[in-house]
Design a protein around this motif. Sequence first.
Motif, PDB file in Angstrom:
ATOM      1  N   LEU A 464     -26.099-127.063 -22.878  1.00 32.05           N
ATOM      2  CA  LEU A 464     -25.833-127.037 -21.444  1.00 32.05           C
ATOM      3  C   LEU A 464     -26.218-128.354 -20.785  1.00 32.05           C
ATOM      4  CD1 LEU A 464     -27.103-123.426 -20.617  1.00 32.05           C
ATOM      5  CD2 LEU A 464     -24.723-124.188 -20.731  1.00 32.05           C
ATOM      6  N   GLU A 465     -27.312-128.913 -21.243  1.00 34.60           N
ATOM      7  CA  GLU A 465     -27.799-130.174 -20.684  1.00 34.60           C
ATOM      8  C   GLU A 465     -26.815-131.314 -20.917  1.00 34.60           C
ATOM      9  OE1 GLU A 465     -32.314-131.507 -20.479  1.00 34.60           O
ATOM     10  OE2 GLU A 465     -31.443-132.086 -22.414  1.00 34.60           O
ATOM     11  N   ASN A 466     -26.136-131.274 -22.065  1.00 30.50           N
ATOM     12  CA  ASN A 466     -25.218-132.360 -22.421  1.00 30.50           C
ATOM     13  C   ASN A 466     -23.761-132.081 -22.060  1.00 30.50           C
ATOM     14  OD1 ASN A 466     -27.383-133.760 -23.585  1.00 30.50           O
ATOM     15  ND2 ASN A 466     -27.084-132.772 -25.573  1.00 30.50           N
ATOM     16  N   ALA A 467     -23.502-130.917 -21.497  1.00 30.52           N
ATOM     17  CA  ALA A 467     -22.125-130.524 -21.201  1.00 30.52           C
ATOM     18  C   ALA A 467     -21.511-131.382 -20.103  1.00 30.52           C
ATOM     19  CB  ALA A 467     -22.078-129.057 -20.783  1.00 30.52           C
ATOM     20  N   ALA A 468     -20.219-131.686 -20.269  1.00 27.38           N
ATOM     21  CA  ALA A 468     -19.496-132.438 -19.242  1.00 27.38           C
ATOM     22  C   ALA A 468     -19.442-131.637 -17.950  1.00 27.38           C
ATOM     23  CB  ALA A 468     -18.080-132.758 -19.731  1.00 27.38           C
ATOM     24  N   ASP A 469     -19.289-130.323 -18.079  1.00 26.56           N
ATOM     25  CA  ASP A 469     -19.280-129.434 -16.917  1.00 26.56           C
ATOM     26  C   ASP A 469     -20.087-128.192 -17.280  1.00 26.56           C
ATOM     27  OD1 ASP A 469     -18.813-127.734 -14.783  1.00 26.56           O
ATOM     28  OD2 ASP A 469     -16.695-128.281 -14.591  1.00 26.56           O
ATOM     29  N   PRO A 470     -21.363-128.152 -16.908  1.00 25.28           N
ATOM     30  CA  PRO A 470     -22.215-127.003 -17.258  1.00 25.28           C
ATOM     31  C   PRO A 470     -21.678-125.668 -16.768  1.00 25.28           C
ATOM     32  CG  PRO A 470     -23.546-128.836 -16.460  1.00 25.28           C
ATOM     33  CD  PRO A 470     -22.116-129.203 -16.196  1.00 25.28           C
ATOM     34  N   ALA A 471     -20.951-125.667 -15.638  1.00 22.25           N
ATOM     35  CA  ALA A 471     -20.409-124.410 -15.105  1.00 22.25           C
ATOM     36  C   ALA A 471     -19.370-123.810 -16.044  1.00 22.25           C
ATOM     37  CB  ALA A 471     -19.791-124.638 -13.726  1.00 22.25           C
ATOM     38  N   VAL A 472     -18.638-124.673 -16.747  1.00 23.13           N
ATOM     39  CA  VAL A 472     -17.643-124.216 -17.715  1.00 23.13           C
ATOM     40  C   VAL A 472     -18.323-123.837 -19.027  1.00 23.13           C
ATOM     41  CG1 VAL A 472     -15.595-124.871 -19.064  1.00 23.13           C
ATOM     42  CG2 VAL A 472     -15.827-125.639 -16.692  1.00 23.13           C
ATOM     43  N   GLU A 473     -19.340-124.607 -19.398  1.00 24.14           N
ATOM     44  CA  GLU A 473     -20.017-124.387 -20.670  1.00 24.14           C
ATOM     45  C   GLU A 473     -20.897-123.147 -20.659  1.00 24.14           C
ATOM     46  OE1 GLU A 473     -20.385-125.286 -24.586  1.00 24.14           O
ATOM     47  OE2 GLU A 473     -19.179-126.363 -23.110  1.00 24.14           O
ATOM     48  N   LEU A 474     -21.433-122.798 -19.485  1.00 21.54           N
ATOM     49  CA  LEU A 474     -22.373-121.682 -19.381  1.00 21.54           C
ATOM     50  C   LEU A 474     -21.801-120.362 -19.924  1.00 21.54           C
ATOM     51  CD1 LEU A 474     -25.034-120.416 -18.512  1.00 21.54           C
ATOM     52  CD2 LEU A 474     -24.150-120.317 -16.155  1.00 21.54           C
TER      53      LEU A 474
END
Length: 542
Positions: A464-474
């Motif tokens: 999550l920390e490295n995600a381009a878009d945490p809202a999508v990755e969550l």
Amino acid sequence: MGCTESSSKEVTIQPTEENTTTVDEKNSKMLKTPKETTYDYGTVAKTIEKAFPDAVTSADLVSKVKQTLVGSGYDDKTTLVATSLCCDEVNREFESDLVKAYSQNFSMGGLAGFAFGGVTSFGAMAHHIPDGGNCLVVYGPHVGIDTDGNIGKVNRSGRGASGACCGSAAAAAGYVKSCMADESKKKGFPDDIVDAQQTCVGNMLLQHGKRLENAADPAVELPSALFDAQDELMKKIVSQACQETHGGKITLLGGIQINTPPGMKEYFLPKVFEIRDDKNNLIKNLMKDMSVESKVTKTLKENFPNAVTSADLVSKVKQILSEKGYEENTTLVATSLCCDEVNREFESDLVKAYSQNFSMGGLAGFAFGGVTSFGAMAHHIPDGGNCLVVYGPHVGIDTDGNIGKVNRSGRGASGACCGSAAAAAGYVKSCMADESKKKGFPDDIVDAQQTCVGNMLLQHGKRLENAADPAVELPSALFDAQDELMKKIVSQACQETHGGKITLLGGIQINTPPGMKEYFLPKVFEIRDDKNNLVTSLTNLL
């Protein structure tokens, strides 16, 4: 607005001895086909997306229109719907959706969708409007897309090959082409009623001859040209007959109907949506209000490209599983979905397809019922039957296209969706910054589920920390955590089905604003036996 259909490539409708009876996903009517028919929905969906990118399903459009017009004094008891749609039988589904929303429709249309009833039919319709009410006038041409992605053709129930759609439009285009080549081919206004409408269709399209001649794809341009001709006619009719509403408002909803193969939803591309008074003054242009769906759908397509509507998914799953021994009367559905009320629509679709669902889920969709709940569910499976276990987290998309928020009925502003997921993400972030923030396994039931959600998500902190878009990755990270838990539960309790098969359908629910269909992104679709052996993976069929 936009087209988001199932990513499935093919659906096969199996025959019986004489006629195959299949459930029409469009309107729950029964279709009969004389032989096995394979429909490639994926090709149709891609064609709609490319050629008519702002099209929406007819049902979604009607729902959105009704919701929008409530604010302008329209209600289902005092609204009269008038349609000017082609007489082709493939167009009746859209009218049926309008009838369900309001009442029986007054029909002004003829060939190709032109309002051949004219000023007289509009005046008659206006005199039928309920006291103190208003009218909604829906008009436009139609165009088909067949299973090979051909625009201007459609597959029809009971016919092996696809055929022209709209046939009147195709004939008119041929007439225009001949007139462009030889002006002497042009016909005058008809003096005989026997085929007057088709002559008029051709002549009204003639003004767009150059446009069609120069079009990159005449098949795509033809319905747009026809719409412009019909829009001109409809507004001329309204200008001459508007006073007949005697104070009632006139809403014009014009666009292009898009007909699809049997079993696939119909679409509509709105081009005009406005309210006029009984003096033909424009009160309000509502086309901007249709942008709600375009923002949501754009976000959906960009971030969850393989998502399908919940209803379409359930229909596809039921069809596939019927070939694997799953029957409506002997299948028990178990769900592990978040307790948020926005998730009940998907459960309702499942209930309609099978029966009442056993609920294993809690916050964020985790199967907090555990091994005990799975075992109890297994003991409820009808004799000789099987179970379908549906699980996963959910995520909202609000009217502004924000991921992780959703608009809820009765509330002015959008809010977190899923709230439990957002809280867990905040907890994980704090633990990543300070390990002392990590909580142990709860020793008090009062809010144990949320503590567990946060701790089960913690393993995905770096992701999550490295995600381009945490809202999508969550939601994807939450799904992986839930999938791990569900498969652990199944491995320990599978024997409780006593020979019954276990189908796992896991993915991400996508919640949308009121008036839009809900979506689901399937990630797991597989059948296991009562020893937890994988029988078959079916994910590639969705």
